[in-house]
Design an enzyme around this catalytic site. Structure first.
Site, PDB file in Angstrom:
ATOM      1  N   ASN A  68     -97.833  71.521  18.311  1.00  0.00           N
ATOM      2  CA  ASN A  68     -98.401  72.650  17.567  1.00  0.00           C
ATOM      3  C   ASN A  68     -99.920  72.622  17.704  1.00  0.00           C
ATOM      4  O   ASN A  68    -100.469  71.767  18.384  1.00  0.00           O
ATOM      5  CB  ASN A  68     -97.962  72.603  16.100  1.00  0.00           C
ATOM      6  CG  ASN A  68     -98.356  71.293  15.459  1.00  0.00           C
ATOM      7  OD1 ASN A  68     -99.522  70.970  15.332  1.00  0.00           O
ATOM      8  ND2 ASN A  68     -97.351  70.482  15.077  1.00  0.00           N
TER       9      ASN A  68
ATOM     10  N   ASP B 217     -91.019  69.755  13.332  1.00  0.00           N
ATOM     11  CA  ASP B 217     -89.755  69.740  12.578  1.00  0.00           C
ATOM     12  C   ASP B 217     -88.556  69.461  13.491  1.00  0.00           C
ATOM     13  O   ASP B 217     -87.522  68.993  13.033  1.00  0.00           O
ATOM     14  CB  ASP B 217     -89.557  71.084  11.876  1.00  0.00           C
ATOM     15  CG  ASP B 217     -90.474  71.220  10.671  1.00  0.00           C
ATOM     16  OD1 ASP B 217     -90.687  70.207   9.983  1.00  0.00           O
ATOM     17  OD2 ASP B 217     -91.003  72.326  10.432  1.00  0.00           O
TER      18      ASP B 217
ATOM     19  N   LYS C   5     -88.834  64.374  35.524  1.00  0.00           N
ATOM     20  CA  LYS C   5     -89.247  65.758  35.302  1.00  0.00           C
ATOM     21  C   LYS C   5     -88.057  66.697  35.529  1.00  0.00           C
ATOM     22  O   LYS C   5     -87.377  66.608  36.551  1.00  0.00           O
ATOM     23  CB  LYS C   5     -90.385  66.099  36.278  1.00  0.00           C
ATOM     24  CG  LYS C   5     -90.934  67.482  36.071  1.00  0.00           C
ATOM     25  CD  LYS C   5     -92.035  67.778  37.087  1.00  0.00           C
ATOM     26  CE  LYS C   5     -92.399  69.253  37.011  1.00  0.00           C
ATOM     27  NZ  LYS C   5     -93.264  69.661  38.119  1.00  0.00           N
TER      28      LYS C   5
ATOM     29  N   PHE D 156     -99.247  68.864   2.376  1.00  0.00           N
ATOM     30  CA  PHE D 156     -99.836  70.138   2.782  1.00  0.00           C
ATOM     31  C   PHE D 156     -98.676  71.063   3.139  1.00  0.00           C
ATOM     32  O   PHE D 156     -97.601  70.595   3.518  1.00  0.00           O
ATOM     33  CB  PHE D 156    -100.740  69.956   4.011  1.00  0.00           C
ATOM     34  CG  PHE D 156    -102.176  69.657   3.665  1.00  0.00           C
ATOM     35  CD1 PHE D 156    -102.532  68.442   3.124  1.00  0.00           C
ATOM     36  CD2 PHE D 156    -103.175  70.602   3.894  1.00  0.00           C
ATOM     37  CE1 PHE D 156    -103.853  68.163   2.805  1.00  0.00           C
ATOM     38  CE2 PHE D 156    -104.501  70.329   3.585  1.00  0.00           C
ATOM     39  CZ  PHE D 156    -104.836  69.119   3.041  1.00  0.00           C
TER      40      PHE D 156
ATOM     41  N   LYS E 137     -91.473  73.233  -1.378  1.00  0.00           N
ATOM     42  CA  LYS E 137     -91.713  71.931  -0.740  1.00  0.00           C
ATOM     43  C   LYS E 137     -92.209  70.904  -1.767  1.00  0.00           C
ATOM     44  O   LYS E 137     -91.828  69.732  -1.724  1.00  0.00           O
ATOM     45  CB  LYS E 137     -92.741  72.068   0.399  1.00  0.00           C
ATOM     46  CG  LYS E 137     -92.162  72.779   1.612  1.00  0.00           C
ATOM     47  CD  LYS E 137     -93.191  73.041   2.701  1.00  0.00           C
ATOM     48  CE  LYS E 137     -92.560  73.861   3.823  1.00  0.00           C
ATOM     49  NZ  LYS E 137     -93.511  74.306   4.838  1.00  0.00           N
TER      50      LYS E 137
ATOM     51  N   LYS F 293     -89.757  67.729  -2.092  1.00  0.00           N
ATOM     52  CA  LYS F 293     -90.252  66.456  -1.560  1.00  0.00           C
ATOM     53  C   LYS F 293     -90.816  65.552  -2.659  1.00  0.00           C
ATOM     54  O   LYS F 293     -91.421  64.521  -2.362  1.00  0.00           O
ATOM     55  CB  LYS F 293     -91.304  66.723  -0.474  1.00  0.00           C
ATOM     56  CG  LYS F 293     -90.748  67.583   0.681  1.00  0.00           C
ATOM     57  CD  LYS F 293     -91.685  67.670   1.867  1.00  0.00           C
ATOM     58  CE  LYS F 293     -91.171  68.697   2.882  1.00  0.00           C
ATOM     59  NZ  LYS F 293     -91.626  68.490   4.242  1.00  0.00           N
TER      60      LYS F 293
HETATM   61  O1  PMT Z   1    -105.380  69.824  11.984  1.00  0.00           O
HETATM   62  P1  PMT Z   1    -106.127  71.112  11.739  1.00  0.00           P
HETATM   63  O2  PMT Z   1    -106.324  71.902  13.002  1.00  0.00           O
HETATM   64  O3  PMT Z   1    -107.397  70.905  10.965  1.00  0.00           O
HETATM   65  O4  PMT Z   1    -105.168  72.034  10.837  1.00  0.00           O
HETATM   66  C1  PMT Z   1    -104.911  71.703   9.509  1.00  0.00           C
HETATM   67  C2  PMT Z   1    -103.439  71.905   9.148  1.00  0.00           C
HETATM   68  C3  PMT Z   1    -103.101  73.385   9.213  1.00  0.00           C
HETATM   69  C4  PMT Z   1    -102.526  71.130  10.113  1.00  0.00           C
HETATM   70  C5  PMT Z   1    -103.265  71.342   7.687  1.00  0.00           C
HETATM   71  O5  PMT Z   1    -104.103  72.051   6.809  1.00  0.00           O
HETATM   72  C6  PMT Z   1    -101.816  71.479   7.219  1.00  0.00           C
HETATM   73  O6  PMT Z   1    -101.390  72.492   6.693  1.00  0.00           O
HETATM   74  N1  PMT Z   1    -100.997  70.401   7.434  1.00  0.00           N
HETATM   75  C7  PMT Z   1     -99.554  70.404   7.172  1.00  0.00           C
HETATM   76  C8  PMT Z   1     -98.844  71.041   8.341  1.00  0.00           C
HETATM   77  C9  PMT Z   1     -97.328  71.035   8.189  1.00  0.00           C
HETATM   78  O7  PMT Z   1     -96.666  70.406   8.931  1.00  0.00           O
HETATM   79  O8  PMT Z   1     -96.889  71.717   7.158  1.00  0.00           O
HETATM   80  P2  PMT Z   1     -95.291  71.879   6.805  1.00  0.00           P
HETATM   81  O9  PMT Z   1     -95.309  72.940   5.781  1.00  0.00           O
HETATM   82  O10 PMT Z   1     -94.509  72.086   8.049  1.00  0.00           O
HETATM   83  O11 PMT Z   1     -94.898  70.489   6.188  1.00  0.00           O
HETATM   84  C10 PMT Z   1     -95.017  70.219   4.785  1.00  0.00           C
HETATM   85  C11 PMT Z   1     -95.419  68.781   4.579  1.00  0.00           C
HETATM   86  O12 PMT Z   1     -94.377  67.914   5.037  1.00  0.00           O
HETATM   87  C12 PMT Z   1     -96.679  68.369   5.308  1.00  0.00           C
HETATM   88  O13 PMT Z   1     -97.442  67.538   4.460  1.00  0.00           O
HETATM   89  C13 PMT Z   1     -96.157  67.574   6.511  1.00  0.00           C
HETATM   90  O14 PMT Z   1     -97.075  66.554   6.916  1.00  0.00           O
HETATM   91  C14 PMT Z   1     -94.854  66.997   5.983  1.00  0.00           C
HETATM   92  N2  PMT Z   1     -93.806  66.815   7.001  1.00  0.00           N
HETATM   93  C15 PMT Z   1     -93.282  67.875   7.658  1.00  0.00           C
HETATM   94  C16 PMT Z   1     -92.258  67.695   8.569  1.00  0.00           C
HETATM   95  C17 PMT Z   1     -91.782  66.406   8.809  1.00  0.00           C
HETATM   96  N3  PMT Z   1     -90.822  66.177   9.692  1.00  0.00           N
HETATM   97  N4  PMT Z   1     -92.311  65.358   8.140  1.00  0.00           N
HETATM   98  C18 PMT Z   1     -93.316  65.545   7.245  1.00  0.00           C
HETATM   99  O15 PMT Z   1     -93.797  64.577   6.634  1.00  0.00           O
END
Ligand code: PMT
Length: 409
Positions: free
Chosen positions: A208, A277, A287, A322, A336, A340
């Site tokens: 991403n 995800d 490859k 986040f 979330k 979580k």
């Molecule tokens: O890195 P930058 O370019 O500065 O951008 C910042 C950002 C947009 C990445 C940051 O501000 C942000 O939003 N980070 C969380 C991104 C994310 O994966 O969000 P989510 O809504 O998909 O996941 C929710 C939370 O679960 C997040 O804290 C994530 O770290 C966590 N997660 C998600 C999936 C997974 N398999 N394991 C996780 O721990």
């Protein structure tokens, strides 16, 4: 960041003196008032005019001239300083200070100041390793002097070894830390940042747009405020902030392992990483070749949800997530937060051009367990980090949170 802060920068006679000019630029750019003191030997390497031009202040080097001046004598310099930095600091300077000598303007100022003193030694690697030098440094460290140790590199004398002055960015970072309130001392923050990469084959991956800027800003701010910082990061183009304990990972599974290994040490977890995800159900060893048809199907499986797993092992820790959303931002984020088992979630709309991925700014809404919501205006990511850390500190100490809804908060 350092607006109006008063820094005295001592420059001694080593080839790294020219790099002190870069350090002056960092301080001035951050808003500090910089007074430069040069030794006689330093003036053999760089002219005072360079430092005068960069600092915007006259350069000081003559002890007796300064004694005659009413406004800024050596005692006034020492008294006015909020931080005294010596970069580069030669073995001679360190030896003199360790011996309590004050035979020129710089050593006199060091002896007279009550401000913290930060030394960035630079010398030949054999001098650095010499037990006499090491005893001097240890003596000063025991007396409360701060050091940014030299790094390994090619030295001016042709040797390769430890002795090269630390990067100006590292010295700057330590300077900011010494000038910052240490209100997170005693906390260990485990911070994740950046994207993960899920490989399809040896040359391709799913990922991403995360640059790591948000997570690194939190790590930098927390370190400056005295926290121990464990930064687990996916691949980014950023230098880890000085002073953080860095662990680089690639995939979601590696991030999970790294986080779980550090869990017991941490008091606060902030998950700013954009974890994939889904990952390919299998990784090809070679490859993948272009097939005959114009379409192909990729089978994906879910990655482990690290944050959800941490939610089940929370204990006394504070857990901050986040949420990166493109629609129904608050609804998805709230879901979330609950699913979580978080204390706080920072929601950002990553479809906005000036927020979320890659840019230097962010516009976030904080949702707390218990229903409190704070909507913040657009801020620099470092400012978001500091405000978030203010909330984290308040939650950890059981103190009241700032009033929600204030402009910029
Ligand atoms: O890195 P930058 O370019 O500065 O951008 C910042 C950002 C947009 C990445 C940051 O501000 C942000 O939003 N980070 C969380 C991104 C994310 O994966 O969000 P989510 O809504 O998909 O996941 C929710 C939370 O679960 C997040 O804290 C994530 O770290 C966590 N997660 C998600 C999936 C997974 N398999 N394991 C996780 O721990």
């Amino acid at each position: 960041m350092l607006t109006g802060r008063r820094i005295v920068l001592g420059v001694t006679g080593g080839i790294a003196a020219y790099r002190a000019a870069e350090l002056v630029r960092w301080y001035v750019k951050a808003g500090a008032e910089v007074q430069v003191v040069m030794t006689d030997a330093a003036r053999q390497f760089v002219t005072p005019l360079t430092f005068q031009t960069l600092s915007g202040n006259p350069v000081h080097y003559e002890l007796f001239n300064l004694i005659q001046e009413r406004d800024i004598g050596h005692i006034a310099l020492a008294d006015r300083a909020e931080l005294l930095v010596v970069a580069p600091a030669t073995a001679n300077l360190v030896g003199k200070v360790a011996g309590g000598l004050a035979d020129d303007l710089l050593t006199t100022t060091i002896l007279a100041t009550r401000a913290p003193v930060l030394l960035a030694p630079a010398m030949n690697s054999n001098m650095w390793a010499n037990p006499l030098y090491q005893q001097n440094q240890a003596r000063l460290a025991a007396a409360g002097f701060h050091f940014v140790d030299p790094v390994v590199g090619l030295l001016a004398c042709g040797w390769e070894g430890q002795g090269k002055m630390a990067e100006p960015a590292t010295i700057f970072e330590e300077s900011v830390r010494l000038l910052s309130p240490q209100d997170l001392a005693g906390e260990t923050l485990l911070i994740t940042a950046g994207p993960t990469r899920e490989e399809l084959d040896p040359v391709r991956f799913l990922s991403n747009y995360s640059s790591g800027k948000m997570g690194y800003a939190i790590a930098r701010a927390a370190r400056r405020r005295g926290a121990r910082v464990l930064l687990v990061s996916g691949p980014t183009a950023l230098e880890p902030p000085a002073g953080v304990e860095y662990c680089g990972v690639t995939s979601a599974e590696q991030m999970r392992q790294a986080v779980l290994e550090r869990l017991a040490e941490s008091s606060v977890i902030v998950k700013a990483a954009a974890v994939a995800d889904y990952r390919p159900a299998s990784r090809a060893g070679q490859k993948i070749k272009k097939g005959v048809g114009s379409r192909t199907t990729l089978e994906l499986e879910q990655t482990p949800d690290i944050l959800a797993e941490l939610g089940g092992k929370k204990a006394q820790r504070l857990l901050v997530g986040f949420a990166a959303e493109t629609e129904q931002v608050l609804e998805h984020a709230r879901r979330k937060l609950e699913a979580k088992n978080l204390d706080l979630i920072v929601a950002n709309d990553v479809s906005a051009a000036d927020a979320g991925f890659e840019v230097d700014t962010n516009r976030v809404t904080l949702l707390y367990r218990g229903g409190r919501v704070e909507e913040w205006l657009l801020l620099d990511k470092l400012a978001v980090a500091h405000r978030l850390l203010d909330r984290i500190r308040a939650l950890r100490r059981g103190e009241p949170l700032p009033e929600p809804g204030c402009a910029g908060q």
